[in-house]
Design a protein around this motif. Structure first.
Motif, PDB file in Angstrom:
ATOM      1  N   UNK A  73       0.788  -1.224   0.000  1.00  0.00           N
ATOM      2  CA  UNK A  73       0.000   0.000   0.000  1.00  0.00           C
ATOM      3  C   UNK A  73       0.820   1.273   0.000  1.00  0.00           C
ATOM      4  N   UNK A  74       2.066   1.195  -0.467  1.00  0.00           N
ATOM      5  CA  UNK A  74       2.900   2.388  -0.524  1.00  0.00           C
ATOM      6  C   UNK A  74       3.467   2.826   0.810  1.00  0.00           C
ATOM      7  N   UNK A  75       3.363   1.997   1.838  1.00  0.00           N
ATOM      8  CA  UNK A  75       3.926   2.348   3.141  1.00  0.00           C
ATOM      9  C   UNK A  75       5.452   2.353   3.054  1.00  0.00           C
ATOM     10  N   UNK A  76       6.121   3.237   3.802  1.00  0.00           N
ATOM     11  CA  UNK A  76       7.570   3.394   3.634  1.00  0.00           C
ATOM     12  C   UNK A  76       8.418   2.393   4.395  1.00  0.00           C
ATOM     13  N   UNK A  77       7.816   1.630   5.304  1.00  0.00           N
ATOM     14  CA  UNK A  77       8.600   0.789   6.202  1.00  0.00           C
ATOM     15  C   UNK A  77       8.273  -0.686   6.012  1.00  0.00           C
ATOM     16  N   UNK A  78       9.030  -1.533   6.717  1.00  0.00           N
ATOM     17  CA  UNK A  78       8.810  -2.967   6.640  1.00  0.00           C
ATOM     18  C   UNK A  78       9.609  -3.692   7.704  1.00  0.00           C
ATOM     19  N   UNK A  79       9.737  -5.006   7.541  1.00  0.00           N
ATOM     20  CA  UNK A  79      10.453  -5.861   8.489  1.00  0.00           C
ATOM     21  C   UNK A  79      11.765  -6.323   7.863  1.00  0.00           C
ATOM     22  N   UNK A  80      12.865  -6.187   8.599  1.00  0.00           N
ATOM     23  CA  UNK A  80      14.186  -6.594   8.120  1.00  0.00           C
ATOM     24  C   UNK A  80      14.800  -7.585   9.105  1.00  0.00           C
ATOM     25  N   UNK A  81      15.320  -8.688   8.575  1.00  0.00           N
ATOM     26  CA  UNK A  81      15.983  -9.709   9.382  1.00  0.00           C
ATOM     27  C   UNK A  81      17.442  -9.798   8.954  1.00  0.00           C
ATOM     28  N   UNK A  82      18.347  -9.741   9.933  1.00  0.00           N
ATOM     29  CA  UNK A  82      19.784  -9.791   9.685  1.00  0.00           C
ATOM     30  C   UNK A  82      20.369 -10.984  10.439  1.00  0.00           C
ATOM     31  N   UNK A  83      21.386 -11.625   9.859  1.00  0.00           N
ATOM     32  CA  UNK A  83      22.047 -12.730  10.546  1.00  0.00           C
ATOM     33  C   UNK A  83      23.542 -12.699  10.235  1.00  0.00           C
ATOM     34  N   UNK A  84      24.337 -13.123  11.213  1.00  0.00           N
ATOM     35  CA  UNK A  84      25.779 -13.195  11.053  1.00  0.00           C
ATOM     36  C   UNK A  84      26.115 -14.303  10.056  1.00  0.00           C
ATOM     37  N   UNK A  85      26.739 -13.938   8.951  1.00  0.00           N
ATOM     38  CA  UNK A  85      27.023 -14.927   7.913  1.00  0.00           C
ATOM     39  C   UNK A  85      28.053 -15.953   8.369  1.00  0.00           C
ATOM     40  N   UNK A  86      28.875 -15.624   9.361  1.00  0.00           N
ATOM     41  CA  UNK A  86      29.836 -16.596   9.866  1.00  0.00           C
ATOM     42  C   UNK A  86      29.175 -17.640  10.758  1.00  0.00           C
TER      43      UNK A  86
END
Length: 314
Positions: A73-86
């Motif tokens: 719906x054109x919203x500017x934000x969202x959910x981000x998931x990060x993980x240590x690649x090592x």
């Protein structure tokens, strides 16, 4: 995290100097410093904007791979998931869910029919599912990063959203025929510990009261079952109870954010999660030092959860 588009004076009337506290040029450094200070192997953020032109590269330079689901719906934000690649590698392509249509959200299939009733489910909320493999143990970890609808006037919408998220997660993992999966549902549930959402998460089922739609028509009256049986709040497992608040503003103070853990019994064995430590939540004295959040010390109006845990077989 507090999307920069929402970091405005009208939302935070306690702030006198909004430039120093809410401006992007100041907040981005304080937010990154906080994220890195936890030395986390997995980070789940909600209300994330500027992912592509800022957060992805900043955290990549610090050893994190990531995935992002922007709200619809054109919203500017969202959910981000990060993980240590090592520590982790991706086991499967990330599955994204849009929690916005009544077919997906309605607990009773085709019961909701009026346009007014359908429209309240169109909230543009999303969930982000990432399946990771722990490199040293080769155990699988499913991380569901979610942000439910904010409005306290519509608890049934939030209940439908968490039901749909858990059901789709269960169906997805079943389709992969994988064993020994540890599952985490992390995020901003916008729901207090006395809510139906929390009850649904922590019990094997919940009985719904009879409801009416906007036209006065009966909608549903039945019992819904948690697809994973039950979920365990990691904070409560360590500390004995939920924190008094994870959101502390001038107009609202309460616990809205949780990390819930589920076991997925595909191999016939009991599995569990041993949580050893939880990050100490700010005291009310600390949170109210500058009346409310955000403040010069805290760049968001929400307070982070962080845990040390081992994945184990009971």
């Amino acid at each position: 995290m507090l999307c920069q588009d929402y970091a405005k004076k009208p939302y935070f009337p306690h702030l006198s100097d909004t430039t120093e506290i809410l401006s992007w040029i100041n907040r981005k450094h304080r937010l990154l410093d906080e994220f890195l200070s936890y030395h986390a192997d997995i980070i789940c953020l909600q209300e994330v904007d500027r992912y592509g032109d800022h957060w992805r590269e900043r955290l990549l330079k610090n050893g994190y791979e990531s995935t992002y689901t922007q709200r619809t719906g054109g919203k500017p934000d969202g959910c981000a998931t990060f993980w240590k690649s090592e520590k982790f590698e991706t086991r499967q392509i990330t599955k994204n869910s849009e929690l916005e249509t009544h077919e997906k959200c309605d607990l009773n299939g085709n019961v909701v029919t009026s346009s007014n009733s359908i429209s309240k489910f169109l909230t543009n909320n999303v969930a982000n599912l990432t399946l990771l493999k722990h490199r040293s143990s080769e155990k699988l970890v499913c991380v569901v990063n979610l942000h439910l609808f904010w409005d306290p006037s519509f608890p049934e919408v939030k209940l439908c959203q968490i039901f749909y998220t858990m059901k789709q997660t269960k169906d997805y993992l079943t389709s992969l025929s994988l064993e020994d999966i540890q599952i985490f549902f992390c995020g901003d549930y916008n729901s207090m510990p006395d809510s139906e959402v929390y009850e649904f998460l922590t019990k094997d089922s919940i009985s719904l009261v009879e409801c009416e739609n906007d036209d006065g028509e009966k909608t549903f009256k039945h019992q819904i079952t948690n697809p994973f049986g039950t979920a365990t709040s990691l904070y409560k497992a360590v500390c004995g109870d939920e924190p008094t608040f994870t959101n502390y503003t001038k107009n609202f103070k309460g616990c809205l954010d949780y990390v819930m853990a589920c076991n997925y019994p595909t191999s016939g064995e009991e599995k569990g999660i041993l949580v050893s430590r939880a990050l100490q939540i700010l005291t009310e004295e600390q949170a109210s030092e500058f009346e409310a959040l955000p403040s010069i010390k805290n760049a968001s109006d929400h307070i982070s959860h962080a845990f040390d845990f081992d994945i184990m077989k009971l």
